[in-house]
Design an enzyme around this catalytic site. Structure first.
Site, PDB file in Angstrom:
ATOM      1  N   ASP A  50     -15.742  -9.567 -13.354  1.00 50.59           N
ATOM      2  CA  ASP A  50     -15.902  -9.625 -11.848  1.00 50.59           C
ATOM      3  C   ASP A  50     -17.285  -9.473 -11.487  1.00 50.59           C
ATOM      4  O   ASP A  50     -18.263  -9.091 -12.070  1.00 50.59           O
ATOM      5  CB  ASP A  50     -15.076  -7.982 -11.335  1.00 50.59           C
ATOM      6  CG  ASP A  50     -14.771  -8.234  -9.779  1.00 50.59           C
ATOM      7  OD1 ASP A  50     -14.902  -9.271  -9.226  1.00 50.59           O
ATOM      8  OD2 ASP A  50     -14.639  -7.006  -9.072  1.00 50.59           O
ATOM      9  N   ARG A  66     -19.993 -18.846  -3.283  1.00 48.08           N
ATOM     10  CA  ARG A  66     -18.976 -18.173  -4.527  1.00 48.08           C
ATOM     11  C   ARG A  66     -18.679 -19.049  -5.644  1.00 48.08           C
ATOM     12  O   ARG A  66     -18.824 -18.615  -6.774  1.00 48.08           O
ATOM     13  CB  ARG A  66     -17.670 -17.824  -3.632  1.00 48.08           C
ATOM     14  CG  ARG A  66     -17.933 -16.922  -2.550  1.00 48.08           C
ATOM     15  CD  ARG A  66     -16.426 -16.476  -2.062  1.00 48.08           C
ATOM     16  NE  ARG A  66     -15.601 -16.034  -3.213  1.00 48.08           N
ATOM     17  CZ  ARG A  66     -15.560 -14.817  -3.765  1.00 48.08           C
ATOM     18  NH1 ARG A  66     -16.400 -13.823  -3.134  1.00 48.08           N
ATOM     19  NH2 ARG A  66     -14.918 -14.370  -4.685  1.00 48.08           N
ATOM     20  N   GLU A  86      -2.705 -12.333  -8.286  1.00 45.78           N
ATOM     21  CA  GLU A  86      -3.242 -12.182  -7.052  1.00 45.78           C
ATOM     22  C   GLU A  86      -4.345 -13.054  -6.306  1.00 45.78           C
ATOM     23  O   GLU A  86      -4.363 -13.256  -5.229  1.00 45.78           O
ATOM     24  CB  GLU A  86      -3.474 -10.636  -6.788  1.00 45.78           C
ATOM     25  CG  GLU A  86      -2.647  -9.482  -6.763  1.00 45.78           C
ATOM     26  CD  GLU A  86      -1.750  -9.280  -8.197  1.00 45.78           C
ATOM     27  OE1 GLU A  86      -2.667  -9.789  -9.052  1.00 45.78           O
ATOM     28  OE2 GLU A  86      -0.662  -9.065  -8.313  1.00 45.78           O
ATOM     29  N   ASN A  87      -4.895 -13.734  -7.416  1.00 47.25           N
ATOM     30  CA  ASN A  87      -5.961 -14.370  -7.212  1.00 47.25           C
ATOM     31  C   ASN A  87      -5.613 -15.947  -6.471  1.00 47.25           C
ATOM     32  O   ASN A  87      -6.391 -16.632  -5.714  1.00 47.25           O
ATOM     33  CB  ASN A  87      -7.133 -14.946  -8.312  1.00 47.25           C
ATOM     34  CG  ASN A  87      -7.998 -13.874  -8.747  1.00 47.25           C
ATOM     35  OD1 ASN A  87      -8.114 -13.600  -9.935  1.00 47.25           O
ATOM     36  ND2 ASN A  87      -8.410 -12.974  -7.941  1.00 47.25           N
ATOM     37  N   TRP A  88      -4.235 -16.185  -6.575  1.00 50.38           N
ATOM     38  CA  TRP A  88      -3.758 -17.439  -5.865  1.00 50.38           C
ATOM     39  C   TRP A  88      -3.805 -17.165  -4.193  1.00 50.38           C
ATOM     40  O   TRP A  88      -3.845 -18.038  -3.443  1.00 50.38           O
ATOM     41  CB  TRP A  88      -2.260 -17.589  -5.965  1.00 50.38           C
ATOM     42  CG  TRP A  88      -2.154 -18.000  -7.581  1.00 50.38           C
ATOM     43  CD1 TRP A  88      -1.156 -17.324  -8.392  1.00 50.38           C
ATOM     44  CD2 TRP A  88      -2.262 -19.235  -8.244  1.00 50.38           C
ATOM     45  NE1 TRP A  88      -1.326 -17.888  -9.660  1.00 50.38           N
ATOM     46  CE2 TRP A  88      -1.790 -19.060  -9.457  1.00 50.38           C
ATOM     47  CE3 TRP A  88      -3.096 -20.471  -7.676  1.00 50.38           C
ATOM     48  CZ2 TRP A  88      -1.687 -20.163 -10.327  1.00 50.38           C
ATOM     49  CZ3 TRP A  88      -3.156 -21.309  -8.808  1.00 50.38           C
ATOM     50  CH2 TRP A  88      -2.628 -21.407  -9.762  1.00 50.38           C
ATOM     51  N   ARG A 126      -6.545 -16.508  -2.771  1.00 46.65           N
ATOM     52  CA  ARG A 126      -7.854 -16.897  -2.058  1.00 46.65           C
ATOM     53  C   ARG A 126      -7.862 -18.140  -1.614  1.00 46.65           C
ATOM     54  O   ARG A 126      -6.921 -18.977  -1.687  1.00 46.65           O
ATOM     55  CB  ARG A 126      -8.803 -17.118  -3.367  1.00 46.65           C
ATOM     56  CG  ARG A 126      -9.148 -15.489  -4.014  1.00 46.65           C
ATOM     57  CD  ARG A 126     -10.268 -15.463  -5.168  1.00 46.65           C
ATOM     58  NE  ARG A 126     -10.278 -14.143  -5.516  1.00 46.65           N
ATOM     59  CZ  ARG A 126     -11.449 -13.871  -5.981  1.00 46.65           C
ATOM     60  NH1 ARG A 126     -12.448 -14.691  -6.352  1.00 46.65           N
ATOM     61  NH2 ARG A 126     -11.439 -12.680  -6.630  1.00 46.65           N
ATOM     62  N   ARG A 182     -11.480   0.153 -10.665  1.00 46.72           N
ATOM     63  CA  ARG A 182     -10.002  -0.250 -10.660  1.00 46.72           C
ATOM     64  C   ARG A 182      -9.359  -1.038 -11.591  1.00 46.72           C
ATOM     65  O   ARG A 182     -10.354  -1.746 -12.275  1.00 46.72           O
ATOM     66  CB  ARG A 182      -9.443  -0.764  -9.244  1.00 46.72           C
ATOM     67  CG  ARG A 182     -10.214  -1.997  -8.834  1.00 46.72           C
ATOM     68  CD  ARG A 182      -9.597  -2.348  -7.369  1.00 46.72           C
ATOM     69  NE  ARG A 182     -10.520  -3.266  -6.811  1.00 46.72           N
ATOM     70  CZ  ARG A 182     -11.238  -3.122  -5.859  1.00 46.72           C
ATOM     71  NH1 ARG A 182     -11.490  -2.141  -5.188  1.00 46.72           N
ATOM     72  NH2 ARG A 182     -11.852  -4.171  -5.553  1.00 46.72           N
ATOM     73  N   ILE A 183      -8.137  -1.314 -11.644  1.00 50.23           N
ATOM     74  CA  ILE A 183      -7.669  -2.051 -12.911  1.00 50.23           C
ATOM     75  C   ILE A 183      -7.143  -3.440 -12.464  1.00 50.23           C
ATOM     76  O   ILE A 183      -7.027  -4.440 -13.288  1.00 50.23           O
ATOM     77  CB  ILE A 183      -6.268  -1.423 -13.647  1.00 50.23           C
ATOM     78  CG1 ILE A 183      -7.012  -0.040 -14.456  1.00 50.23           C
ATOM     79  CG2 ILE A 183      -5.756  -2.146 -14.737  1.00 50.23           C
ATOM     80  CD1 ILE A 183      -8.129  -0.115 -15.659  1.00 50.23           C
ATOM     81  N   SER A 184      -6.876  -3.686 -11.039  1.00 51.09           N
ATOM     82  CA  SER A 184      -6.240  -4.928 -10.703  1.00 51.09           C
ATOM     83  C   SER A 184      -5.346  -5.327 -11.371  1.00 51.09           C
ATOM     84  O   SER A 184      -5.260  -6.679 -11.586  1.00 51.09           O
ATOM     85  CB  SER A 184      -7.685  -5.671 -10.518  1.00 51.09           C
ATOM     86  OG  SER A 184      -8.604  -5.221  -9.458  1.00 51.09           O
ATOM     87  N   GLU A 191     -10.321   2.746 -24.073  1.00 46.87           N
ATOM     88  CA  GLU A 191     -11.417   3.503 -23.558  1.00 46.87           C
ATOM     89  C   GLU A 191     -11.989   2.313 -22.666  1.00 46.87           C
ATOM     90  O   GLU A 191     -11.984   0.978 -22.496  1.00 46.87           O
ATOM     91  CB  GLU A 191     -12.507   3.463 -24.792  1.00 46.87           C
ATOM     92  CG  GLU A 191     -12.095   4.356 -25.834  1.00 46.87           C
ATOM     93  CD  GLU A 191     -11.937   5.718 -25.315  1.00 46.87           C
ATOM     94  OE1 GLU A 191     -12.668   6.264 -24.482  1.00 46.87           O
ATOM     95  OE2 GLU A 191     -11.094   6.523 -25.745  1.00 46.87           O
TER      96      GLU A 191
HETATM   97  C1  IPE Z   1      -9.865  -8.971 -10.991  1.00 43.86           C
HETATM   98  O1  IPE Z   1     -10.865  -9.161 -10.227  1.00 43.86           O
HETATM   99  C2  IPE Z   1      -9.100 -10.282 -11.386  1.00 43.86           C
HETATM  100  C3  IPE Z   1     -10.253 -10.868 -12.171  1.00 43.86           C
HETATM  101  C4  IPE Z   1     -11.492 -10.693 -12.704  1.00 43.86           C
HETATM  102  C5  IPE Z   1      -9.761 -12.375 -12.842  1.00 43.86           C
HETATM  103  P1  IPE Z   1     -10.574  -9.398  -8.524  1.00 43.86           P
HETATM  104  O2  IPE Z   1     -12.036  -9.615  -7.718  1.00 43.86           O
HETATM  105  O3  IPE Z   1      -9.399 -10.385  -8.121  1.00 43.86           O
HETATM  106  O4  IPE Z   1     -10.092  -8.056  -8.221  1.00 43.86           O
HETATM  107  P2  IPE Z   1      -9.962  -6.989  -6.726  1.00 43.86           P
HETATM  108  O5  IPE Z   1      -9.188  -8.007  -5.692  1.00 43.86           O
HETATM  109  O6  IPE Z   1     -11.395  -6.761  -6.172  1.00 43.86           O
HETATM  110  O7  IPE Z   1      -8.909  -5.653  -7.276  1.00 43.86           O
HETATM  111  C1  IPE Z   2     -14.360 -12.628 -10.547  1.00 43.89           C
HETATM  112  O1  IPE Z   2     -15.507 -12.500  -9.505  1.00 43.89           O
HETATM  113  C2  IPE Z   2     -13.973 -13.938 -10.808  1.00 43.89           C
HETATM  114  C3  IPE Z   2     -12.409 -13.969 -10.394  1.00 43.89           C
HETATM  115  C4  IPE Z   2     -11.597 -12.930  -9.834  1.00 43.89           C
HETATM  116  C5  IPE Z   2     -11.920 -15.356 -10.666  1.00 43.89           C
HETATM  117  P1  IPE Z   2     -15.197 -12.557  -7.954  1.00 43.89           P
HETATM  118  O2  IPE Z   2     -14.817 -13.914  -7.356  1.00 43.89           O
HETATM  119  O3  IPE Z   2     -13.882 -11.689  -7.859  1.00 43.89           O
HETATM  120  O4  IPE Z   2     -16.346 -11.857  -7.356  1.00 43.89           O
HETATM  121  P2  IPE Z   2     -16.568 -10.824  -6.243  1.00 43.89           P
HETATM  122  O5  IPE Z   2     -15.606  -9.743  -6.516  1.00 43.89           O
HETATM  123  O6  IPE Z   2     -15.986 -11.521  -4.924  1.00 43.89           O
HETATM  124  O7  IPE Z   2     -17.910 -10.464  -6.369  1.00 43.89           O
HETATM  125 MG    MG Z   3     -13.715  -9.529  -7.640  1.00 44.26          MG
END
Ligand code: IPE
Ligand code: IPE
Ligand code: MG
Length: 248
Positions: free
Chosen positions: A18, A31, A65-67, A69, A192-194, A205
């Site tokens: 992340d 980004r 959940e990244n869909w 975005r 968090r675990i997301s 751990e």
């Molecule tokens: C978790 O990161 C998913 C990945 C690293 C692929 P996110 O950035 O999507 O998590 P949230 O939304 O902050 O919890």
């Molecule tokens: C992790 O970085 C990559 C993915 C979730 C695909 P982020 O894109 O979530 O980066 P932040 O959390 O916005 O900094």
């Molecule tokens: Mg993130």
């Protein structure tokens, strides 16, 4: 820096990669540029794991959940993934790395699926390390899928209610053939675990570092592993029981 104990390495390391977006923002970049830079860290953690002899490495690359975005970001991530898979094939083959994936991969664009399955197929005979990419992955969805498939098997008579144990449920997950993670690393400081590996991390751990993913270089990884080696894993027992047990 202290030395790692080669006999106490985690068998399975899982990483929530992340902080790409925040890294880019700090630098005044897009980004997407952050994601691009994040690939170097992926390469780094794969190489280091392989060098150290870690057998299982699982990377959270794209969550269910990244869909949500913005479309262009999702598209860029898919392109980067496609390119990464093609570019790393040779290194995986040269280093005995087997590629694996978990998640609702059928949701990925067809060309990415094609590259993914080709790479999985070509590296399938390798057995020094398994690199698992979590793609369109969600822990809740995974458990739900397992429950549905178990019900189907019950209806078809191939599974009996009495046979539903923890091990049996595990065998219905994407991770059926994998050991549970020993160490879970999350970069960029979020506690968090997301929705990552919910069932599998029951006794993992957890190591959370403020370092943003693109800045997570070898040294940072070694620090995480050193920290892991200082932990006492009790699995519900008392510290005294563990001490007695490790003394033999
Ligand atoms: C978790 O990161 C998913 C990945 C690293 C692929 P996110 O950035 O999507 O998590 P949230 O939304 O902050 O919890
Ligand atoms: C992790 O970085 C990559 C993915 C979730 C695909 P982020 O894109 O979530 O980066 P932040 O959390 O916005 O900094
Ligand atoms: Mg993130």
């Amino acid at each position: 820096m202290e030395r790692l104990n080669p006999d106490k390495l985690p068998r399975h390391v899982a990483v929530i990669m992340d902080g790409n977006g925040r890294w880019a923002k700090k630098k005044g970049l897009t980004r997407i540029a952050g994601h691009q830079k994040g690939i170097d860290s992926v390469r780094n953690v794969v190489r280091t794991s392989r060098e150290l002899g870690i057998r299982w490495l699982t990377l959270y690359a794209f969550s269910e959940e990244n869909w949500r975005r913005p479309k262009h970001e999702v598209k860029a991530l898919m392109n980067l993934l496609n390119r990464f898979l093609k570019a790393e094939r040779k290194e995986m083959l040269d280093n005995g790395i087997r590629l694996n994936c978990i998640g609702q991969v059928e949701k990925l664009p067809p060309e990415v699926q094609k590259t993914l399955w080709q790479t999985i197929e070509r590296t399938s005979q390798n057995n020094d390390m398994t690199l698992t990419l979590a793609l369109s992955y969600g822990g809740r969805q995974e458990i739900l899928g397992a429950v549905r498939n178990m019900l189907k098997d019950i209806e078809e008579g191939t599974l009996k209610e009495k046979q539903i144990t923890e091990d049996r449920l595990s065998s219905y997950l994407y991770t059926a053939d994998m050991p549970d993670p020993d160490l879970l690393i999350r970069t960029s400081g979020e506690y968090r675990i997301s929705n990552f590996l919910l069932w599998q991390i029951a006794y993992t751990e957890i190591y959370i570092t403020p370092t943003l993913w693109p800045d997570f270089h070898k040294e940072r990884y070694l620090e995480a592993l050193l920290d892991y080696q200082k932990r006492e894993r009790r699995f519900g027992s008392t510290g005294e029981q563990i001490a007695r047990h490790t003394k033999g």
